[in-house]
Write a protein that holds these residues in place. Structure first.
Motif, PDB file in Angstrom:
ATOM      1  N   THR A 252      61.215  57.752  79.119  1.00  0.00           N
ATOM      2  CA  THR A 252      62.041  56.536  78.949  1.00  0.00           C
ATOM      3  C   THR A 252      63.478  56.881  79.319  1.00  0.00           C
ATOM      4  O   THR A 252      64.322  57.101  78.432  1.00  0.00           O
ATOM      5  CB  THR A 252      61.969  56.017  77.485  1.00  0.00           C
ATOM      6  OG1 THR A 252      60.601  55.916  77.089  1.00  0.00           O
ATOM      7  CG2 THR A 252      62.641  54.666  77.317  1.00  0.00           C
ATOM      8  N   PRO A 253      63.790  56.933  80.630  1.00  0.00           N
ATOM      9  CA  PRO A 253      65.146  57.322  81.025  1.00  0.00           C
ATOM     10  C   PRO A 253      66.210  56.353  80.506  1.00  0.00           C
ATOM     11  O   PRO A 253      67.350  56.745  80.276  1.00  0.00           O
ATOM     12  CB  PRO A 253      65.102  57.320  82.557  1.00  0.00           C
ATOM     13  CG  PRO A 253      63.696  57.089  82.965  1.00  0.00           C
ATOM     14  CD  PRO A 253      62.887  56.691  81.763  1.00  0.00           C
ATOM     15  N   ASP A 254      65.814  55.085  80.274  1.00  0.00           N
ATOM     16  CA  ASP A 254      66.760  54.111  79.690  1.00  0.00           C
ATOM     17  C   ASP A 254      66.666  54.155  78.161  1.00  0.00           C
ATOM     18  O   ASP A 254      66.496  53.128  77.495  1.00  0.00           O
ATOM     19  CB  ASP A 254      66.446  52.697  80.197  1.00  0.00           C
ATOM     20  CG  ASP A 254      66.826  52.529  81.658  1.00  0.00           C
ATOM     21  OD1 ASP A 254      67.659  53.333  82.149  1.00  0.00           O
ATOM     22  OD2 ASP A 254      66.288  51.616  82.305  1.00  0.00           O
ATOM     23  N   TRP A 255      66.806  55.357  77.614  1.00  0.00           N
ATOM     24  CA  TRP A 255      66.686  55.521  76.159  1.00  0.00           C
ATOM     25  C   TRP A 255      67.806  54.788  75.416  1.00  0.00           C
ATOM     26  O   TRP A 255      67.657  54.411  74.262  1.00  0.00           O
ATOM     27  CB  TRP A 255      66.669  57.005  75.782  1.00  0.00           C
ATOM     28  CG  TRP A 255      67.760  57.808  76.412  1.00  0.00           C
ATOM     29  CD1 TRP A 255      67.681  58.512  77.578  1.00  0.00           C
ATOM     30  CD2 TRP A 255      69.111  57.978  75.936  1.00  0.00           C
ATOM     31  NE1 TRP A 255      68.892  59.110  77.853  1.00  0.00           N
ATOM     32  CE2 TRP A 255      69.779  58.798  76.862  1.00  0.00           C
ATOM     33  CE3 TRP A 255      69.808  57.520  74.822  1.00  0.00           C
ATOM     34  CZ2 TRP A 255      71.123  59.163  76.708  1.00  0.00           C
ATOM     35  CZ3 TRP A 255      71.140  57.882  74.656  1.00  0.00           C
ATOM     36  CH2 TRP A 255      71.786  58.691  75.594  1.00  0.00           C
ATOM     37  N   ASP A 256      68.928  54.560  76.104  1.00  0.00           N
ATOM     38  CA  ASP A 256      70.020  53.817  75.471  1.00  0.00           C
ATOM     39  C   ASP A 256      69.594  52.375  75.193  1.00  0.00           C
ATOM     40  O   ASP A 256      69.840  51.830  74.113  1.00  0.00           O
ATOM     41  CB  ASP A 256      71.276  53.851  76.351  1.00  0.00           C
ATOM     42  CG  ASP A 256      71.001  53.423  77.789  1.00  0.00           C
ATOM     43  OD1 ASP A 256      69.917  53.725  78.316  1.00  0.00           O
ATOM     44  OD2 ASP A 256      71.869  52.753  78.381  1.00  0.00           O
ATOM     45  N   LYS A 257      68.897  51.794  76.198  1.00  0.00           N
ATOM     46  CA  LYS A 257      68.419  50.408  76.013  1.00  0.00           C
ATOM     47  C   LYS A 257      67.342  50.368  74.933  1.00  0.00           C
ATOM     48  O   LYS A 257      67.288  49.442  74.117  1.00  0.00           O
ATOM     49  CB  LYS A 257      67.851  49.865  77.323  1.00  0.00           C
ATOM     50  CG  LYS A 257      68.928  49.575  78.350  1.00  0.00           C
ATOM     51  CD  LYS A 257      68.344  48.897  79.581  1.00  0.00           C
ATOM     52  CE  LYS A 257      69.420  48.787  80.657  1.00  0.00           C
ATOM     53  NZ  LYS A 257      68.899  48.945  82.000  1.00  0.00           N
TER      54      LYS A 257
END
Ligand SMILES: NC(=O)c1ccc[n+]([C@@H]2O[C@H](COP(=O)([O-])OP(=O)(O)OC[C@H]3O[C@@H](n4cnc5c(N)ncnc54)[C@H](OP(=O)(O)O)[C@@H]3O)[C@@H](O)[C@H]2O)c1
Length: 337
Positions: free
Chosen positions: A214-219
């Protein structure tokens, strides 16, 4: 005394075991027979010449020691021979803001450190070991645990019901998890490994995000807070994670800038910091007062540091290589005494 020195240049292959004369404690100093030392990412960087390429050599690396006071110099009143103590990272930082003197009083560079069977400490920099901890456990506290405490408690004022985002499952992050649990906060943790996330859940993490898949872990972290953002990010990733940390935090939230695991230089996006009214707080380990407070809390709740693996003194290089591989969970320790 037996010690490891970074001697003739930097690199793990240059770390050599040496004999030195036993040091005599001077005024206000105590001599500690080291029983265990733990490894920090900084120690590896120091050995490899990435922390301070101009560091004067030879140097005994490592900031973290747990051991027994063996002799005291003139004027010492805080400890006595036979006392179990741990090292304070900045020997000259008891409380308040860090001073220049505190910044250069750090063990394992520029001062000789704890990868040795003997270390000299200032009496104010010899912190009593909580009785319930083994020396191997106590040796994990001086850098990583105090850093996590400074971020979440001393500066962060984290409270029950807040949401904290932790990055990875190394020393600082796992201590931050244990401290956030004590405070009653909600914990979201990231890792490159699902198995490590599962283990973090057994320690009390509420949610885990695999930052590899999940490279968009910030989202993902934002989504877990209903789109609001987390209250606090313990930022250990550095250049590769900082921008996402700014996006994961809520308006008015805090990003504790601690680590440089993916690099220490990059562009700082100013707009989200000012538009979101964020607090970006630099953390430089912490002072004696924070270490004492941490010890009281850990002893009261019998918090056991998570020791990934204990190496023997003769295996110090292998211990660093283990840390470098990043397969560990929590802290890597070298038994000395
Ligand atoms: N400012 C200070 O006072 C202070 C004090 C202590 C440490 N530090 C710094 O804080 C950082 C962490 O120290 P540490 O001792 O906890 O290190 P560590 O134990 O070596 O932590 C390594 C772990 O961090 C995770 N990680 C690595 N790269 C990552 C990335 N790009 N994004 C998210 N997680 C990543 C990995 O966890 P997974 O395997 O779970 O993916 C890895 O196993 C280092 O840069 C260190 O120099 C600063």
């Amino acid at each position: 005394m037996r010690a490891y020195e970074i001697q003739a240049g930097f690199g793990l292959d240059k770390l050599v075991q040496v004999e030195r004369p036993d040091p005599t404690p001077g005024p206000m100093q105590v001599r500690v027979r080291v029983k265990a030392t733990s490894l920090n990412s900084r120690d590896l960087m120091m050995v490899e010449g990435r922390y301070n390429p101009r560091q004067k050599l030879p140097l005994i690396p490592n900031s973290d020691a747990a051991g027994v006071v063996d002799a005291v110099g003139p004027g010492v009143t805080r400890v006595k021979p036979g006392d179990r103590v741990m090292s304070l990272f900045s020997q000259a930082w008891s409380a308040g803001e860090p001073t220049r003197a505190a910044q250069v009083s750090t063990l394992g560079g520029p001062l000789d450190g704890a990868l040795a069977d003997t270390v000299l400490l200032h009496e104010d920099g010899a912190v009593p070991t909580p009785a319930y901890l083994s020396d191997e456990e106590a040796a994990t506290l001086p850098c990583a645990a105090v850093t996590a405490w400074s971020a979440l408690v001393t500066h962060g004022a984290l409270k029950a019901g807040d949401t904290v985002l932790l990055q990875g499952t190394g020393g600082v992050s796992i201590f931050a998890l244990q401290i956030a649990r004590l405070l009653g906060a909600r914990i979201i943790i990231t890792s490159s490994s699902d198995a490590k996330l599962a283990r973090a859940r057994t320690l009390g993490a509420h949610e885990g995000i695999n930052y590899g898949t999940t490279p968009d872990w910030d989202k993902a972290a934002r989504a877990l807070t209903g789109g609001v953002g987390v209250d606090h990010v313990v930022e250990v990733g550095g250049a590769g994670t900082f921008e996402k940390s700014l996006r994961a935090v809520r308006p008015g939230g805090t990003v504790s800038v601690i680590g440089v695991l993916s690099g220490g230089a990059g562009t700082v996006p100013l707009t989200p910091i000012l538009m979101q009214n964020l607090r970006v707080q630099g953390i430089f380990v912490g002072h004696r007062q924070s270490f004492d407070a941490l010890n009281r809390a850990f002893a009261l709740h019998t918090v056991r540091p998570v020791v990934d693996r204990v190496f023997e003194f003769s295996e110090a290089r292998a211990a660093f290589e283990h840390l470098k591989r990043g397969a560990h969970f929590g802290k890597v320790v070298v038994r000395v005494g």
